[in-house]
Design a protein around this motif. Structure first.
Motif, PDB file in Angstrom:
ATOM      1  N   PRO A 167     -18.827  16.974  25.974  1.00  0.00           N
ATOM      2  CA  PRO A 167     -18.543  16.556  24.600  1.00  0.00           C
ATOM      3  C   PRO A 167     -17.653  17.558  23.867  1.00  0.00           C
ATOM      4  CG  PRO A 167     -20.724  17.509  24.735  1.00  0.00           C
ATOM      5  CD  PRO A 167     -20.186  17.468  26.140  1.00  0.00           C
ATOM      6  N   PHE A 168     -17.117  17.117  22.745  1.00  0.00           N
ATOM      7  CA  PHE A 168     -16.346  17.927  21.823  1.00  0.00           C
ATOM      8  C   PHE A 168     -17.097  17.926  20.501  1.00  0.00           C
ATOM      9  CE2 PHE A 168     -13.364  16.206  24.798  1.00  0.00           C
ATOM     10  CZ  PHE A 168     -12.407  17.192  24.967  1.00  0.00           C
ATOM     11  N   THR A 169     -16.706  18.818  19.614  1.00  0.00           N
ATOM     12  CA  THR A 169     -17.267  18.780  18.273  1.00  0.00           C
ATOM     13  C   THR A 169     -16.182  19.079  17.256  1.00  0.00           C
ATOM     14  OG1 THR A 169     -19.144  19.451  16.899  1.00  0.00           O
ATOM     15  CG2 THR A 169     -18.024  21.197  18.144  1.00  0.00           C
ATOM     16  N   SER A 170     -16.473  18.745  16.036  1.00  0.00           N
ATOM     17  CA  SER A 170     -15.575  18.960  14.907  1.00  0.00           C
ATOM     18  C   SER A 170     -16.042  20.203  14.144  1.00  0.00           C
ATOM     19  CB  SER A 170     -15.644  17.730  14.001  1.00  0.00           C
ATOM     20  OG  SER A 170     -15.193  18.035  12.706  1.00  0.00           O
ATOM     21  N   PRO A 171     -15.145  20.886  13.462  1.00  0.00           N
ATOM     22  CA  PRO A 171     -15.579  22.053  12.691  1.00  0.00           C
ATOM     23  C   PRO A 171     -16.510  21.708  11.531  1.00  0.00           C
ATOM     24  CG  PRO A 171     -13.253  21.585  12.297  1.00  0.00           C
ATOM     25  CD  PRO A 171     -13.705  20.685  13.402  1.00  0.00           C
ATOM     26  N   VAL A 172     -16.551  20.447  11.113  1.00  0.00           N
ATOM     27  CA  VAL A 172     -17.431  20.065   9.999  1.00  0.00           C
ATOM     28  C   VAL A 172     -18.804  19.574  10.466  1.00  0.00           C
ATOM     29  CG1 VAL A 172     -15.509  19.573   8.442  1.00  0.00           C
ATOM     30  CG2 VAL A 172     -16.460  17.736   9.850  1.00  0.00           C
ATOM     31  N   THR A 173     -19.024  19.511  11.771  1.00  0.00           N
ATOM     32  CA  THR A 173     -20.341  19.155  12.305  1.00  0.00           C
ATOM     33  C   THR A 173     -21.320  20.270  11.950  1.00  0.00           C
ATOM     34  OG1 THR A 173     -19.282  18.046  14.172  1.00  0.00           O
ATOM     35  CG2 THR A 173     -21.606  18.611  14.435  1.00  0.00           C
ATOM     36  N   THR A 174     -22.532  19.905  11.572  1.00  0.00           N
ATOM     37  CA  THR A 174     -23.504  20.955  11.281  1.00  0.00           C
ATOM     38  C   THR A 174     -23.919  21.643  12.579  1.00  0.00           C
ATOM     39  OG1 THR A 174     -25.477  19.572  11.483  1.00  0.00           O
ATOM     40  CG2 THR A 174     -24.421  19.665   9.296  1.00  0.00           C
ATOM     41  N   MET A 175     -24.330  22.891  12.452  1.00  0.00           N
ATOM     42  CA  MET A 175     -24.774  23.639  13.621  1.00  0.00           C
ATOM     43  C   MET A 175     -25.989  22.971  14.259  1.00  0.00           C
ATOM     44  SD  MET A 175     -24.091  27.525  12.289  1.00  0.00           S
ATOM     45  CE  MET A 175     -25.145  28.247  13.505  1.00  0.00           C
ATOM     46  N   ALA A 176     -26.856  22.403  13.440  1.00  0.00           N
ATOM     47  CA  ALA A 176     -28.042  21.722  13.969  1.00  0.00           C
ATOM     48  C   ALA A 176     -27.632  20.516  14.811  1.00  0.00           C
ATOM     49  CB  ALA A 176     -28.958  21.292  12.829  1.00  0.00           C
ATOM     50  N   GLU A 177     -26.666  19.728  14.322  1.00  0.00           N
ATOM     51  CA  GLU A 177     -26.199  18.569  15.079  1.00  0.00           C
ATOM     52  C   GLU A 177     -25.526  18.987  16.384  1.00  0.00           C
ATOM     53  OE1 GLU A 177     -25.042  15.383  11.574  1.00  0.00           O
ATOM     54  OE2 GLU A 177     -23.661  17.026  11.988  1.00  0.00           O
ATOM     55  N   ALA A 178     -24.697  20.020  16.317  1.00  0.00           N
ATOM     56  CA  ALA A 178     -24.009  20.499  17.520  1.00  0.00           C
ATOM     57  C   ALA A 178     -25.019  21.034  18.531  1.00  0.00           C
ATOM     58  CB  ALA A 178     -22.991  21.572  17.163  1.00  0.00           C
ATOM     59  N   GLY A 179     -26.012  21.771  18.063  1.00  0.00           N
ATOM     60  CA  GLY A 179     -27.050  22.290  18.957  1.00  0.00           C
ATOM     61  C   GLY A 179     -27.821  21.178  19.636  1.00  0.00           C
ATOM     62  N   HIS A 180     -28.146  20.149  18.882  1.00  0.00           N
ATOM     63  CA  HIS A 180     -28.847  18.999  19.462  1.00  0.00           C
ATOM     64  C   HIS A 180     -27.974  18.324  20.524  1.00  0.00           C
ATOM     65  CE1 HIS A 180     -31.455  15.513  19.728  1.00  0.00           C
ATOM     66  NE2 HIS A 180     -30.387  14.752  19.578  1.00  0.00           N
ATOM     67  N   MET A 181     -26.690  18.142  20.227  1.00  0.00           N
ATOM     68  CA  MET A 181     -25.771  17.514  21.173  1.00  0.00           C
ATOM     69  C   MET A 181     -25.679  18.344  22.457  1.00  0.00           C
ATOM     70  SD  MET A 181     -21.650  16.655  20.813  1.00  0.00           S
ATOM     71  CE  MET A 181     -21.700  17.113  19.130  1.00  0.00           C
ATOM     72  N   MET A 182     -25.625  19.661  22.300  1.00  0.00           N
ATOM     73  CA  MET A 182     -25.503  20.544  23.464  1.00  0.00           C
ATOM     74  C   MET A 182     -26.754  20.491  24.336  1.00  0.00           C
ATOM     75  SD  MET A 182     -23.610  23.688  21.549  1.00  0.00           S
ATOM     76  CE  MET A 182     -23.283  24.726  22.975  1.00  0.00           C
ATOM     77  N   ARG A 183     -27.915  20.542  23.707  1.00  0.00           N
ATOM     78  CA  ARG A 183     -29.163  20.474  24.479  1.00  0.00           C
ATOM     79  C   ARG A 183     -29.293  19.131  25.179  1.00  0.00           C
ATOM     80  NH1 ARG A 183     -30.526  23.584  20.142  1.00  0.00           N
ATOM     81  NH2 ARG A 183     -31.180  21.836  18.870  1.00  0.00           N
ATOM     82  N   HIS A 184     -28.905  18.061  24.500  1.00  0.00           N
ATOM     83  CA  HIS A 184     -29.000  16.716  25.064  1.00  0.00           C
ATOM     84  C   HIS A 184     -28.043  16.528  26.241  1.00  0.00           C
ATOM     85  CE1 HIS A 184     -29.713  12.427  25.235  1.00  0.00           C
ATOM     86  NE2 HIS A 184     -28.418  12.210  25.132  1.00  0.00           N
ATOM     87  N   SER A 185     -26.846  17.113  26.147  1.00  0.00           N
ATOM     88  CA  SER A 185     -25.862  16.930  27.211  1.00  0.00           C
ATOM     89  C   SER A 185     -25.877  18.057  28.239  1.00  0.00           C
ATOM     90  CB  SER A 185     -24.461  16.781  26.616  1.00  0.00           C
ATOM     91  OG  SER A 185     -24.123  17.910  25.856  1.00  0.00           O
ATOM     92  N   GLY A 186     -26.685  19.088  28.024  1.00  0.00           N
ATOM     93  CA  GLY A 186     -26.828  20.164  28.998  1.00  0.00           C
ATOM     94  C   GLY A 186     -25.636  21.103  29.103  1.00  0.00           C
ATOM     95  N   VAL A 187     -24.909  21.309  28.009  1.00  0.00           N
ATOM     96  CA  VAL A 187     -23.782  22.238  28.024  1.00  0.00           C
ATOM     97  C   VAL A 187     -24.101  23.461  27.178  1.00  0.00           C
ATOM     98  CG1 VAL A 187     -22.051  20.444  28.443  1.00  0.00           C
ATOM     99  CG2 VAL A 187     -22.587  21.099  26.100  1.00  0.00           C
ATOM    100  N   ASP A 188     -23.461  24.579  27.515  1.00  0.00           N
ATOM    101  CA  ASP A 188     -23.677  25.824  26.784  1.00  0.00           C
ATOM    102  C   ASP A 188     -22.591  26.104  25.749  1.00  0.00           C
ATOM    103  OD1 ASP A 188     -25.969  26.422  28.278  1.00  0.00           O
ATOM    104  OD2 ASP A 188     -24.778  27.406  29.832  1.00  0.00           O
ATOM    105  N   VAL A 189     -21.417  25.488  25.940  1.00  0.00           N
ATOM    106  CA  VAL A 189     -20.260  25.745  25.084  1.00  0.00           C
ATOM    107  C   VAL A 189     -19.581  24.424  24.762  1.00  0.00           C
ATOM    108  CG1 VAL A 189     -18.067  26.969  24.881  1.00  0.00           C
ATOM    109  CG2 VAL A 189     -19.903  27.966  26.239  1.00  0.00           C
ATOM    110  N   LEU A 190     -19.200  24.254  23.497  1.00  0.00           N
ATOM    111  CA  LEU A 190     -18.475  23.051  23.062  1.00  0.00           C
ATOM    112  C   LEU A 190     -17.089  23.424  22.560  1.00  0.00           C
ATOM    113  CD1 LEU A 190     -20.970  21.067  20.789  1.00  0.00           C
ATOM    114  CD2 LEU A 190     -20.097  20.374  23.014  1.00  0.00           C
ATOM    115  N   PRO A 191     -16.061  22.701  22.998  1.00  0.00           N
ATOM    116  CA  PRO A 191     -14.753  22.886  22.361  1.00  0.00           C
ATOM    117  C   PRO A 191     -14.806  22.320  20.940  1.00  0.00           C
ATOM    118  CG  PRO A 191     -14.547  21.711  24.458  1.00  0.00           C
ATOM    119  CD  PRO A 191     -15.996  21.769  24.117  1.00  0.00           C
ATOM    120  N   VAL A 192     -14.218  23.039  20.013  1.00  0.00           N
ATOM    121  CA  VAL A 192     -14.112  22.585  18.627  1.00  0.00           C
ATOM    122  C   VAL A 192     -12.666  22.150  18.429  1.00  0.00           C
ATOM    123  CG1 VAL A 192     -14.389  23.204  16.200  1.00  0.00           C
ATOM    124  CG2 VAL A 192     -15.874  24.254  17.934  1.00  0.00           C
ATOM    125  N   VAL A 193     -12.475  20.889  18.068  1.00  0.00           N
ATOM    126  CA  VAL A 193     -11.124  20.338  17.927  1.00  0.00           C
ATOM    127  C   VAL A 193     -10.928  19.772  16.528  1.00  0.00           C
ATOM    128  CG1 VAL A 193     -10.881  19.814  20.389  1.00  0.00           C
ATOM    129  CG2 VAL A 193     -11.805  18.084  18.864  1.00  0.00           C
TER     130      VAL A 193
END
Length: 134
Positions: free
Chosen positions: A94-120
């Motif tokens: 997945p990717f994330t936006s700079p306006v995504t909350t940290m809580a939402e990004a953390g949930h997305m990362m745990r759900h998808s099993g990734v440690d790092v998200l590109p911010v675009v």
């Protein structure tokens, strides 16, 4: 003696409203998807990083690969020194936006099993990366 006034630690509610832009780090190396796995591993070693952002021919971010992913490909039985990053892409996560909350990004990362998200940004250009604290 000079007194220093310390800011109180942020409350859970204040931290929940923080965005990815507040915690992301610079993007680091971004390479084209036509690079070979061997060269990508060399770039990672030189940059002392565990991931690379991938871009397409137009310079837009198309994903992220980790050292572990590339090492697994290199150690596979079908590997040759001609294998390019685009040959192994599959799902770059997945990717994330700079306006995504940290809580939402953390949930997305745990759900998808990734440690790092590109911010675009809204155009698909890499702005940085967001990683969960370990």
């Amino acid at each position: 003696m000079t007194l220093i006034q310390m800011k109180p630690a942020p409350t859970h509610a204040a931290a929940a409203g923080r965005t990815v832009a507040d915690a992301m780090v610079t993007a680091g190396p971004q390479v084209c998807d036509d690079m070979t796995v061997e060269v990508a591993l060399s770039v990672m070693a030189s940059a002392r990083t565990g991931h690379l952002l991938l871009s397409d021919d137009s310079g837009l971010c198309i994903g992220l690969v980790t050292h572990a992913q590339l090492a697994a490909v290199r150690d596979g039985s079908a590997y040759s020194d001609r294998v390019r990053l685009r040959d192994i892409l599959g799902d770059c996560g997945p990717f994330t936006s700079p306006v995504t909350t940290m809580a939402e990004a953390g949930h997305m990362m745990r759900h998808s099993g990734v440690d790092v998200l590109p911010v675009v940004d809204e155009h698909g250009s890499a702005l940085g990366v967001f990683a969960l604290a370990r």
